[in-house]
Design a protein around this motif. Structure first.
Motif: not given
Length: 846
Positions: A247-252, A268-270, A275-276, A281-284
């Motif tokens: 996945p190139q986009s992950v949301a929490w 922490s997971e975002a 890092e990897k 693109t990450v969203s919380i």
């Protein structure tokens, strides 16, 4: 009265409580319902707020426990079915479940795995995101013993497996460990105290009802996502959806806003995701932020600079998008139709006690309240006490909390249990057996065995191990090179060393800062002096810092291996130094934390000196609390406690187990084995006798708090051995939290001063008399004041000036070696020749 303790739950809190108690001289029974120890910490990738590798941090702790079977009985895959009796003399009933493998015989060889015809068994440890055979390891962690799943095994279900009379796994097992006749075993234990550390589990109710968990693919809980992030997880640390796509986009979505745990886990997971995959693109999404300490806020503030999209919302709606994506509608800024499309959606759920915890509470006769906490006696406010005297709680079962807070609580629970059983200390424990070590002389021809650790994918995932092994085999003195899944489990090390063919050991593994003592123990178990071991840090120095450059990282690894092998060839065996211990402690600061620490140490039976600069303990902040006043009243009853008011600290000299502190305006010098700093107030004396903070190598941050040792599992330790911090010395905290902090520090102290003698490292300074001309450049910089300028008369009548080193005081820091202009002093195991040969090695690698 029994001198043993039962600890239920082998997560980080239970493991630490067990380790603390053994250090203090109590036998421990550690019961865990899962087949392996480590709890949730063993399943996560990184830990907030330190961002440490969870596996790398907890594995040495696991192996520390499994390496002491005489004093710690680990009962994994077991459950407590009843506790009768009273404090000091409990009778505990435990049922050990059938794993159909004799753990005493199983040597973790895995020969039985490939022959098993039953595959595609979902692995519980990985939340079903990987599969195994019907016989496998439950997890890659201790106790690393095979287990057969009865609901999947053909032989247990049908009475036959394969074409032969004997099941293929039985035939493959040379150790004869497989036992299909095994039945649940009932065991009765007799202990003096009990610690409940059963932890918590994810509550997916709201995740299912409101967020689509279980309805749509690519929606995971936070712990499920952690397994994907972990290098030891089902995808080797590469986050993948069920369809194999990265996945190139992950949301929490942080469902639980009542504590900081879920929010910080998401952060922490975002960060781990970025890092990897820095391009992700990450969203919380969250409703509220409830950060309970400054270090957590600093972690969050740093994360805000890492391109994480934080979205505050009080409403979301989830539907399935195209190609398995997730469409999230949320409210923000008065708009209710904001849309976020992501390829993976992670839910940070509330953490609640599992059903087994409620069952346990019922069995042992302790009620749980509506919030899922163990009830206490009416009017009792101490967080770790329960309805039954002698039974204590700690960790997240007491309240959802971070690992650092769980560790402090586990130390405090251990202190309470130890105080309860003080008179039985050392009555049921055994001293470690004397090891038979291979006789090695410095002039012996080096014969080097090399073990390269795959470390899951931490090392093997990047380095070309075949190339590295082939190169290492070509190095002088190298007689054997072996690759092993986990060097720290000791299996390959013991196998090589028991042959008595090798007199040096080189490990291509991880950081000696975290694993050196463990690898040394492994070497001694195999029969080799621990100081004949060299660790080459392939993980931190190669694969972590050059994670995108396989060729460069492998080339660097070859250079480091040559440096390590060449240094190992020069190592000499050393004998540890034994020093007596002064069984008393100095607590600096009459704060609630200092008072709680002093009282708990007194209840354990130790001499305590409590120093406070003010005229009365009642004048200290928060000491006007009725609860703290009751602790002061109790403290004053103990003859072994000396309260030094209107007192400051001048100099402190000595070393762990044998310190001498100068108390100004009090009774002069006191001999102590350990020191606790329980206040951030300035307790230094204006007199010229010395500076105790400087003497103990203590430093403060910009908030005037004392800086402790690195590592989330060491929240109360300083780098100086035998010196600890608690309460306002390390953080701003409330009264009850400070009291628990003080009791936790008492446990750390007791681990030192409960012993008759300590083993001190032999890595101390040695004066080369023929080179030393008595210039004395080394004397003043020595922080331990271990060096003295001396003179003696030579045979021709001339006076020779030189330096003498006190081995008992010397800390082996090497400052003297660095200041000497004549190569007249060195630290054992760190000779100048060692460094010269390592430097020369750099130019010899192609």
């Amino acid at each position: 009265m029994k001198g043993s303790v039962l600890v239920i739950g082998a997560g980080p809190a239970g493991m630490r409580a067990a380790a603390e108690l053994v250090q203090q001289g109590f036998k421990v029974f550690l019961v865990e319902e899962k087949p392996t120890i480590g709890g949730k910490m063993a399943q996560i990738d990184k830990m907030y707020p330190s961002d440490e590798c969870s596996t790398c941090t907890i594995l040495p702790r696991m192996l520390e426990l499994t390496s002491n079977p005489d004093n710690i009985t680990i009962m994994a895959f077991s459950e407590v079915t009843g506790i009768d009796g009273s404090a000091g003399d409990f009778t505990v009933k435990v049922t050990k479940k059938s794993r159909y493998v004799d753990t005493a015989k199983c040597n973790a060889c895995t020969d039985c795995f490939p022959v098993c015809p039953v595959g595609l068994v979902p692995m519980e440890f990985n939340y079903g995101r990987s599969v195994s055979k019907a016989i496998s390891f439950y997890a890659p962690f201790p106790p690393r013993k095979a287990i057969i799943y009865p609901e999947k095994c053909d032989y247990l279900l049908k009475g036959k497996c394969g074409d032969e009379d004997q099941p293929p796994c039985v035939k493959a097992c040379e150790a004869e460990a497989i036992d299909f006749n095994q039945k649940p075993q009932k065991v009765e234990l007799h202990v003096g105290a009990v610690i409940l550390a059963t932890g918590r589990m994810e509550d997916t109710k709201d995740a299912t009802e409101k967020c689509g968990y279980g309805r749509y693919p690519n929606i995971l809980t936070a712990l499920e996502y952690e397994r994907l992030l972990s290098g030891l997880g089902p995808t080797g640390g590469v986050v993948k959806r069920d369809d194999g796509k990265e996945p190139q986009s992950v949301a929490w979505m942080v469902i639980d806003s009542s504590s900081s745990v879920s929010f910080l886990s998401a952060v922490s997971e975002a960060l781990g995701t970025l890092e990897k995959n820095p391009e992700a693109t990450v969203s919380i999404l969250y409703e509220n932020i409830n950060l309970q300490r400054e270090s957590y806020n600093e972690f969050y503030q740093a994360a805000k600079d890492k391109h994480i999209n934080f979205i505050q919302t009080d409403y979301i709606s989830v539907t399935e998008g195209e190609e398995g994506n997730i469409a999230i509608t949320y409210s923000q800024g008065g708009k209710s139709d904001n849309l976020l499309n992501v390829e993976m959606f992670v839910l940070a759920t509330p953490l609640v006690p599992g059903s087994s915890t409620y069952e346990l509470a019922d069995r042992i006769g302790i009620e749980m309240d509506e919030a899922g906490f163990f009830r206490k006696k009416s009017g009792e406010i101490h967080p770790l006490l329960t309805l039954r005297d002698g039974i204590f709680v700690c960790g997240s079962i007491q309240e959802s909390k971070g690992i650092d807070d769980a560790v402090v609580q586990s130390c405090a629970a251990a202190a309470n249990a130890a105080a309860h059983l003080a008179q039985e200390r050392h009555q049921e424990t055994k001293s470690p057996p004397e090891r038979e070590l291979l006789a090695v002389e410095p002039e012996d021809e080096p014969s080097v065995a090399v073990v390269v650790c795959r470390c899951g994918l931490n090392i093997a995932g990047l380095l070309d191990l075949d190339e590295l092994v082939q190169y290492t085999e070509s190095l002088p003195h190298v007689k054997s090179v072996e690759v092993t899944p986990f060097g720290c489990d000791g299996v390959k090390i013991k196998e090589l060393l028991k042959s008595k063919k090798y007199n040096r050991l080189v490990l291509g593994a991880c950081s000696p800062r975290t694993h050196e003592s463990l690898f040394q123990i492994r070497a001694e178990t195999g029969g080799l002096n621990r100081y004949l071991v060299e660790i080459v840090n392939l993980r931190n120095h190669c694969t972590w810092v050059h994670s995108k450059d396989k060729t460069g990282a492998t080339s660097k690894a070859k250079k480091l291996m040559k440096m390590g092998v060449n240094r190992a060839a020069l190592l000499e065996p050393l004998d540890d130094i034994k020093v007596p211990v002064t069984s008393s402690a100095l607590v600096v600061g009459g704060t609630p934390s200092g008072i709680a620490c002093s009282l708990k140490l007194a209840q354990m039976g130790f001499q305590v000196h409590l120093a406070e600069s003010k005229s009365s303990l009642s004048n200290i902040k928060n000491n006007d609390s009725p609860y703290v006043k009751s602790l002061i009243d109790e403290l004053e009853k103990y003859e072994k406690v000396t309260i030094h008011t209107e007192t400051k600290i001048a100099g402190v000299e000595g070393f762990v187990g044998n310190y001498k502190a100068s108390l100004v305006n009090s009774n002069g010098n006191v001999d102590i084995g350990s020191v606790v700093i329980a206040t951030n107030a300035d307790m230094k004396s204006d007199a010229a006798e010395g500076d105790y903070e400087k003497d103990l190598l203590l430093s403060r941050d910009d908030q005037n708090l004392f800086i402790g040792m690195l590592g989330i599992l060491n929240p109360q330790d300083f780098n100086t051995e035998g010196v600890f911090r608690c309460g306002s010395a390390r953080s701003e905290m409330g009264m009850l939290e400070a009291i628990i902090d003080g009791e936790g520090a008492a446990s750390r102290v007791a681990g030192v001063i409960s012993k008759d003698e300590l083993t001190k490292s032999p890595m101390v300074s040695v004066v080369v008399d023929e080179n030393c001309d008595g210039c004395a450049y080394c004397i003043e910089p020595c922080p331990a004041q271990a060096l003295t300028l001396i003179e003696y008369i030579l045979h021709d009548g001339t006076i020779k000036k030189t330096v003498d080193n006190n081995d008992a005081i010397c800390r082996g820091c090497g400052i003297c070696m660095a200041t000497c202009p004549k190569v007249g002093i060195y630290v054992k195991n760190f000779k100048t020749d060692h460094f010269n040969t390592m430097i020369q090695s750099l130019g010899e690698v192609e």
